[in-house]
Design a protein around this motif. Sequence first.
Motif, PDB file in Angstrom:
ATOM      1  N   TYR A 108     -25.480 -25.699   5.286  1.00 60.15           N
ATOM      2  CA  TYR A 108     -24.695 -24.384   3.635  1.00 60.15           C
ATOM      3  C   TYR A 108     -23.402 -23.971   4.780  1.00 60.15           C
ATOM      4  CZ  TYR A 108     -26.126 -21.134   7.253  1.00 60.15           C
ATOM      5  OH  TYR A 108     -26.447 -20.255   7.907  1.00 60.15           O
ATOM      6  N   ARG A 109     -21.860 -24.140   4.100  1.00 59.95           N
ATOM      7  CA  ARG A 109     -20.686 -23.424   4.626  1.00 59.95           C
ATOM      8  C   ARG A 109     -21.144 -21.935   4.827  1.00 59.95           C
ATOM      9  NH1 ARG A 109     -15.478 -25.175   1.853  1.00 59.95           N
ATOM     10  NH2 ARG A 109     -16.472 -23.907   0.026  1.00 59.95           N
ATOM     11  N   ASP A 110     -20.837 -21.702   5.972  1.00 61.17           N
ATOM     12  CA  ASP A 110     -20.669 -19.971   7.002  1.00 61.17           C
ATOM     13  C   ASP A 110     -19.744 -19.726   6.278  1.00 61.17           C
ATOM     14  OD1 ASP A 110     -21.434 -18.304   9.542  1.00 61.17           O
ATOM     15  OD2 ASP A 110     -19.357 -18.008   7.987  1.00 61.17           O
ATOM     16  N   PRO A 137     -20.102 -34.874  -2.569  1.00 60.68           N
ATOM     17  CA  PRO A 137     -19.540 -34.866  -4.104  1.00 60.68           C
ATOM     18  C   PRO A 137     -17.569 -34.396  -3.610  1.00 60.68           C
ATOM     19  CG  PRO A 137     -21.618 -33.878  -4.669  1.00 60.68           C
ATOM     20  CD  PRO A 137     -21.094 -33.966  -3.553  1.00 60.68           C
ATOM     21  N   MET A 138     -18.010 -33.381  -2.728  1.00 56.79           N
ATOM     22  CA  MET A 138     -17.044 -32.659  -2.593  1.00 56.79           C
ATOM     23  C   MET A 138     -16.177 -32.054  -1.039  1.00 56.79           C
ATOM     24  SD  MET A 138     -15.500 -31.771  -5.787  1.00 56.79           S
ATOM     25  CE  MET A 138     -15.202 -30.299  -6.283  1.00 56.79           C
ATOM     26  N   LEU A 139     -15.378 -32.946  -0.683  1.00 62.61           N
ATOM     27  CA  LEU A 139     -15.135 -33.408   0.365  1.00 62.61           C
ATOM     28  C   LEU A 139     -13.812 -31.915   0.749  1.00 62.61           C
ATOM     29  CD1 LEU A 139     -15.393 -35.061   3.288  1.00 62.61           C
ATOM     30  CD2 LEU A 139     -13.481 -36.034   2.567  1.00 62.61           C
ATOM     31  N   ALA A 140     -14.064 -30.935   1.656  1.00 62.69           N
ATOM     32  CA  ALA A 140     -13.363 -29.582   1.163  1.00 62.69           C
ATOM     33  C   ALA A 140     -12.091 -29.480   2.222  1.00 62.69           C
ATOM     34  CB  ALA A 140     -13.979 -28.969   0.519  1.00 62.69           C
ATOM     35  N   THR A 141     -13.010 -29.373   3.239  1.00 66.07           N
ATOM     36  CA  THR A 141     -12.520 -29.305   4.891  1.00 66.07           C
ATOM     37  C   THR A 141     -12.606 -30.390   5.336  1.00 66.07           C
ATOM     38  OG1 THR A 141     -14.604 -28.273   5.617  1.00 66.07           O
ATOM     39  CG2 THR A 141     -12.404 -26.524   5.138  1.00 66.07           C
ATOM     40  N   HIS A 196      -9.720 -20.216  -0.139  1.00 64.57           N
ATOM     41  CA  HIS A 196     -11.699 -19.849   0.030  1.00 64.57           C
ATOM     42  C   HIS A 196     -12.592 -20.938   0.334  1.00 64.57           C
ATOM     43  CE1 HIS A 196     -11.012 -15.817  -1.620  1.00 64.57           C
ATOM     44  NE2 HIS A 196     -10.261 -16.456  -2.510  1.00 64.57           N
ATOM     45  N   GLY A 197     -11.484 -21.786   0.437  1.00 71.47           N
ATOM     46  CA  GLY A 197     -12.379 -23.429   0.552  1.00 71.47           C
ATOM     47  C   GLY A 197     -12.232 -24.443  -0.715  1.00 71.47           C
ATOM     48  N   TYR A 198     -12.022 -23.917  -1.712  1.00 70.37           N
ATOM     49  CA  TYR A 198     -12.090 -24.458  -3.242  1.00 70.37           C
ATOM     50  C   TYR A 198     -11.082 -25.775  -2.818  1.00 70.37           C
ATOM     51  CZ  TYR A 198     -16.045 -22.405  -4.457  1.00 70.37           C
ATOM     52  OH  TYR A 198     -17.489 -21.450  -4.444  1.00 70.37           O
ATOM     53  N   ILE A 199     -10.772 -27.048  -3.542  1.00 71.15           N
ATOM     54  CA  ILE A 199     -10.736 -27.828  -3.695  1.00 71.15           C
ATOM     55  C   ILE A 199      -9.089 -27.318  -5.264  1.00 71.15           C
ATOM     56  CG2 ILE A 199     -10.286 -30.347  -4.391  1.00 71.15           C
ATOM     57  CD1 ILE A 199     -12.554 -31.300  -3.100  1.00 71.15           C
ATOM     58  N   VAL A 200      -8.498 -27.485  -5.148  1.00 70.74           N
ATOM     59  CA  VAL A 200      -7.271 -27.529  -6.094  1.00 70.74           C
ATOM     60  C   VAL A 200      -7.038 -28.615  -6.195  1.00 70.74           C
ATOM     61  CG1 VAL A 200      -5.229 -26.080  -6.934  1.00 70.74           C
ATOM     62  CG2 VAL A 200      -7.173 -25.104  -5.378  1.00 70.74           C
ATOM     63  N   LEU A 203     -13.055 -28.865  -8.948  1.00 70.31           N
ATOM     64  CA  LEU A 203     -13.697 -29.133 -10.581  1.00 70.31           C
ATOM     65  C   LEU A 203     -14.659 -27.547 -10.354  1.00 70.31           C
ATOM     66  CD1 LEU A 203     -16.333 -29.910  -9.223  1.00 70.31           C
ATOM     67  CD2 LEU A 203     -16.068 -31.947  -9.722  1.00 70.31           C
ATOM     68  N   GLY A 204     -14.322 -26.292  -8.768  1.00 69.06           N
ATOM     69  CA  GLY A 204     -15.216 -25.186  -8.790  1.00 69.06           C
ATOM     70  C   GLY A 204     -16.404 -26.163  -8.192  1.00 69.06           C
ATOM     71  N   ASP A 205     -17.058 -25.195  -7.786  1.00 67.60           N
ATOM     72  CA  ASP A 205     -18.649 -25.315  -7.540  1.00 67.60           C
ATOM     73  C   ASP A 205     -19.141 -26.035  -8.290  1.00 67.60           C
ATOM     74  OD1 ASP A 205     -20.220 -23.567  -4.848  1.00 67.60           O
ATOM     75  OD2 ASP A 205     -21.178 -25.088  -6.005  1.00 67.60           O
ATOM     76  N   ALA A 206     -19.147 -27.568  -7.598  1.00 67.43           N
ATOM     77  CA  ALA A 206     -19.985 -28.725  -7.287  1.00 67.43           C
ATOM     78  C   ALA A 206     -21.497 -28.666  -8.215  1.00 67.43           C
ATOM     79  CB  ALA A 206     -20.060 -30.090  -6.436  1.00 67.43           C
ATOM     80  N   GLY A 207     -22.288 -27.859  -7.188  1.00 66.00           N
ATOM     81  CA  GLY A 207     -23.544 -27.627  -6.882  1.00 66.00           C
ATOM     82  C   GLY A 207     -24.044 -25.994  -8.489  1.00 66.00           C
ATOM     83  N   ASP A 208     -22.838 -25.705  -8.252  1.00 65.12           N
ATOM     84  CA  ASP A 208     -23.429 -24.240  -9.204  1.00 65.12           C
ATOM     85  C   ASP A 208     -23.211 -24.785 -10.535  1.00 65.12           C
ATOM     86  OD1 ASP A 208     -23.945 -22.333  -7.870  1.00 65.12           O
ATOM     87  OD2 ASP A 208     -21.537 -21.690  -8.411  1.00 65.12           O
TER      88      ASP A 208
HETATM   89  N1  URA Z   1     -17.617 -27.287  -2.386  1.00 69.11           N
HETATM   90  C1  URA Z   1     -17.449 -27.186  -3.917  1.00 69.11           C
HETATM   91  O1  URA Z   1     -18.529 -27.364  -4.793  1.00 69.11           O
HETATM   92  N2  URA Z   1     -16.120 -27.261  -4.329  1.00 69.11           N
HETATM   93  C2  URA Z   1     -14.718 -26.947  -3.811  1.00 69.11           C
HETATM   94  O2  URA Z   1     -13.276 -26.914  -4.646  1.00 69.11           O
HETATM   95  C3  URA Z   1     -15.595 -27.072  -2.524  1.00 69.11           C
HETATM   96  C4  URA Z   1     -16.290 -27.064  -1.691  1.00 69.11           C
END
Ligand code: URA
Length: 214
Positions: A108-110, A137-141, A196-200, A203-208
């Motif tokens: 999980y991401r701190d 799925p989401m390579l953010a940082t 907030h570390g989200y990719i722009v 698609l939002g939070d992939a897990g949610d």
């Molecule tokens: N994890 C996600 O689910 N979405 C993001 O945009 C970044 C990390």
Amino acid sequence: MPATDFPNVTVIDHPLLQHKLTFIRREDTTTDNFRRLVREIAQMMAYEITRDLPTEKVSITTPLTTFDSPVISGKKLCLVSILRAGTGMLDGMIDLLPGARVGHIGLYRDPDTLEAIEYYFKVPDDIQDRLVIVLDPMLATGHSAIAALDRLKEVGVTSIKLACLLAAPEGLRNLTAAHPDVPVTLASIDSHLNDHGYIVPGLGDAGDRIFGTK
Ligand code: URA
């Protein structure tokens, strides 16, 4: 498939995949459609990521004759899902690679540092003899993927590929610097990470979105 500015990184530009990607980006896509589309995209990614697997000829008999026909040879496969969003890609990958073993890495991401913290690690005993395809799925940082690849190398894995849906350039820079030997296959390199570390645009939070938790 086109090369990218990043070494060892391939973006799948197939129209069918890109079309489906547009629909998973949309905020009005329902959970059931999102899940189905991620599964279908993962099937196409499985097809592309295995493009360079070695083959060998075996002798078979058709109703008409006997001849030498190719089958996949070399290392057996292991899919490793980075929990929890990686699980969304697992079914689609297994559809095409039914014999693959499966491992799970819980990270999980701190929320403050965005660093990856490990809480679960379960992989097949013989994973070091396999070609491992990591699903993130989401390579953010890139921190989670880097931590997962570090762990897999620690237990002796030498052949690894990474499959992502989307990546931010920041994450790809971190990932390719930390693991230049790991080929990355993905559907899109997006614009940037937000505060907030989200990719722009993302698609939002992939897990949610996969599990309908928000
Ligand atoms: N994890 C996600 O689910 N979405 C993001 O945009 C970044 C990390």
